[in-house]
Design an enzyme around this catalytic site. Structure first.
Site, mmCIF file in Angstrom:
data_model
loop_
_atom_site.group_PDB
_atom_site.id
_atom_site.type_symbol
_atom_site.label_atom_id
_atom_site.label_comp_id
_atom_site.label_asym_id
_atom_site.label_seq_id
_atom_site.Cartn_x
_atom_site.Cartn_y
_atom_site.Cartn_z
ATOM 1 N N GLY A 1 -4.208 -4.486 -3.891
ATOM 2 C CA GLY A 1 -5.441 -3.462 -4.273
ATOM 3 C C GLY A 1 -4.623 -2.153 -4.647
ATOM 4 C CG HIS A 2 -2.294 -1.824 -7.326
ATOM 5 N ND1 HIS A 2 -1.745 -2.527 -8.379
ATOM 6 C CD2 HIS A 2 -1.528 -1.995 -6.291
ATOM 7 C CE1 HIS A 2 -0.417 -3.285 -7.733
ATOM 8 N NE2 HIS A 2 -0.791 -3.053 -6.531
ATOM 9 C CE LYS B 1 3.156 -2.493 -4.593
ATOM 10 N NZ LYS B 1 2.766 -2.152 -3.015
ATOM 11 C CG ASP C 1 -1.632 -1.200 1.466
ATOM 12 O OD1 ASP C 1 -2.311 -1.754 0.269
ATOM 13 O OD2 ASP C 1 -2.025 -1.665 2.416
HETATM 14 P P1 IMP Z 1 -2.151 -12.787 1.945
HETATM 15 O O1 IMP Z 1 -1.195 -12.215 0.934
HETATM 16 O O2 IMP Z 1 -3.791 -12.485 1.625
HETATM 17 O O3 IMP Z 1 -2.130 -13.973 2.221
HETATM 18 O O4 IMP Z 1 -1.976 -11.837 3.192
HETATM 19 C C1 IMP Z 1 -0.789 -11.834 4.142
HETATM 20 C C2 IMP Z 1 -0.442 -10.557 4.636
HETATM 21 O O5 IMP Z 1 -0.048 -9.628 3.645
HETATM 22 C C3 IMP Z 1 -1.380 -10.094 5.487
HETATM 23 O O6 IMP Z 1 -0.910 -9.422 6.558
HETATM 24 C C4 IMP Z 1 -2.182 -8.963 4.430
HETATM 25 O O7 IMP Z 1 -2.722 -8.010 5.132
HETATM 26 C C5 IMP Z 1 -0.835 -8.457 3.636
HETATM 27 N N1 IMP Z 1 -1.087 -8.165 2.329
HETATM 28 C C6 IMP Z 1 -1.315 -8.886 1.340
HETATM 29 N N2 IMP Z 1 -1.650 -8.274 0.209
HETATM 30 C C7 IMP Z 1 -1.556 -6.816 0.505
HETATM 31 C C8 IMP Z 1 -1.486 -5.603 -0.233
HETATM 32 O O8 IMP Z 1 -1.738 -5.511 -1.338
HETATM 33 N N3 IMP Z 1 -1.321 -4.488 0.622
HETATM 34 C C9 IMP Z 1 -0.921 -4.521 1.995
HETATM 35 N N4 IMP Z 1 -0.991 -5.720 2.733
HETATM 36 C C10 IMP Z 1 -1.362 -6.897 1.991
#
Ligand code: IMP
Length: 427
Positions: free
Chosen positions: A40-41, A16, A13
């Site tokens: 999420g972008h 990017k 976040d």
């Molecule tokens: P997962 O990628 O859904 O397995 O989540 C693993 C960890 O990465 C968690 O702490 C999520 O909140 C974090 N996370 C995954 N994708 C993002 C992102 O795009 N932005 C910020 N945190 C992320």
């Protein structure tokens, strides 16, 4: 030719999408190389806001090829949703390609992710529940489906004969979840094949060779951030892929020699969603102030983000392991009204006073660490309209130059607002 990788240098976040969007203008091929719809972008252009999860935001430009690379994991229904949203906005998707080697997130992956998160008594990760971890687990265990399997009845049938007995046993006995028949899964896959059909890039090898031979510019788009990297991040509080610059090589089809620059995107402060250590986290009103001014709520989950001061200890580490050659600093304008701005330059162990200026990878000691801050004077001026570095207030320049000094890495881009135009190119 100049091939660039854009990566997140913190916990995701970092903004990017805006940087990728800016650099995409000068790129011919944009490759998203890891992660899935956990990302999420948001891109704001001409007053229109677009939200991306998997599809490279470069798709907003005409005549670009945007490849969802082999290193990604794709939740078909989510991909379809994203495609439909872009179609509704009349975005031309003729440049959108999906690698046949990308891995498919099946319903059991999201179900297991959700179950694990909801039922974790200890060690909750705070995932996005998009099935990311279980999909990558199966990829590594060699029991995952690839996009290309959807178009090969033989591969699909043979693979499912191996995968389903294993999965069903696990779903039933470990998780107490619903099992799947082969017919059900074949039906699902028929639908998935339709979703991906217009975009699967079976001739990706010829395409990459052509771009390489013609010395076209390639932009590698990372998701999440270095501190969420499965190898180098705050393990186990990480995602299950490699957001570091090196991930661009394994997740795209190009080797490391194709990469000229790695731009690490970092906020002027730090945010994190989900569980896990965060030494500079502010749980007081200052944290709330940053969250409110910076609009720090997740694009994918809507969760309020944890906020804290800039952490130069983790950032120095990110520069090293991420292979970062320059920094794009975002959200600098959030500090416009601040009297003082802090930078964490070291961690101090409350138990014995030990100082860490290098990042301690044992995250289980982080609860004993407190930040050591260097305080800078704020600039107390609206910088969101400034476009040239030399026009910035002196205190802002001092802040940016202090960061460069501590990190021993140049800042190449400073973002002072969400719009494409609100950008200062420093060199
Ligand atoms: P997962 O990628 O859904 O397995 O989540 C693993 C960890 O990465 C968690 O702490 C999520 O909140 C974090 N996370 C995954 N994708 C993002 C992102 O795009 N932005 C910020 N945190 C992320």
């Amino acid at each position: 030719m100049s091939n660039k990788v854009v990566i997140g240098a913190q916990w995701g976040d970092e903004g990017k999408a805006k940087i990728t969007d800016l650099l995409a203008q000068k790129s011919d091929l944009i490759i998203r190389y890891q992660g899935g719809c956990n990302a999420g972008h948001t891109v704001v252009t001409d007053g229109r806001t677009f939200k991306f999860h998997l599809i490279p935001s470069g798709i907003l430009y005409k005549n670009k090829i945007c490849l969802v690379g082999n290193g990604t994991v794709i939740l078909p229904e989510f991909f379809e949703h994203e495609v439909n949203d872009l179609k509704k906005e009349n975005i031309d998707l003729s440049g959108l390609k999906v690698s046949p080697l990308a891995t498919i997130t099946m319903p059991w992956h999201t179900e297991v992710d959700g179950y694990s998160e909801d039922n974790a008594k200890k060690g909750k990760i705070g995932t996005t529940k998009k099935g990311i971890g279980p999909t990558y687990t199966d990829k590594m265990a060699r029991i995952a489906l690839k996009i290309e399997d959807l178009y090969s009845p033989e591969a699909l049938s043979e693979k499912l004969d191996v995968i389903l007995p294993l999965k069903n046993k696990q779903l039933k006995e470990v998780y107490g979840l619903k099992t799947y028949t082969k017919e059900e899964v074949l039906d699902l896959c028929k639908n998935y094949a339709k979703i991906f059909e217009p975009y699967v890039c079976f001739d990706w090898q010829d395409m990459l060779r052509k771009f390489k031979a013609e010395k076209k510019n390639v932009l590698f788009e990372g998701a999440q951030g270095v501190m969420l990297d499965v190898d180098f991040g705050t393990y186990p509080y990480v995602t299950s892929s490699n957001p570091i610059g090196g991930g661009a090589a394994t997740g795209s089809g190009y080797g490391p020699k194709m990469i000229d620059e790695v731009i690490g995107v970092a906020k002027a402060y730090v945010t994190r969603v989900g569980e896990g250590p965060f030494v500079t986290e502010l749980t007081d009103s200052m944290g709330d102030t940053i969250r409110e001014i910076g609009h720090e709520f997740g694009v994918t989950t809507g969760r309020p983000r944890r906020c804290g001061w800039f952490d130069a200890v983790t950032m120095k580490y990110s520069c090293l392991v991420g292979g970062i050659t320059s920094i794009a600093l975002t959200k600098a304008d959030v500090f416009d009204t601040f009297d003082e701005i802090k930078i964490c330059t070291a961690y101090k162990d409350k138990r014995n006073g030990k100082l860490y200026t290098s990042y301690p990878t044992d995250v289980y000691i982080h609860k004993y660490l407190e930040p050591v801050y260097e305080t800078m004077q704020g600039w107390r001026e609206n910088i969101s309209g400034i476009r040239k570095y030399e026009d910035l207030p002196l205190n802002a320049k001092k802040y940016f130059e202090k960061l460069e000094e501590i990190l021993d890495t140049p800042i190449s881009i400073i973002s002072v607002g969400p719009d494409r135009e609100q950008t200062i190119f420093k060199k």
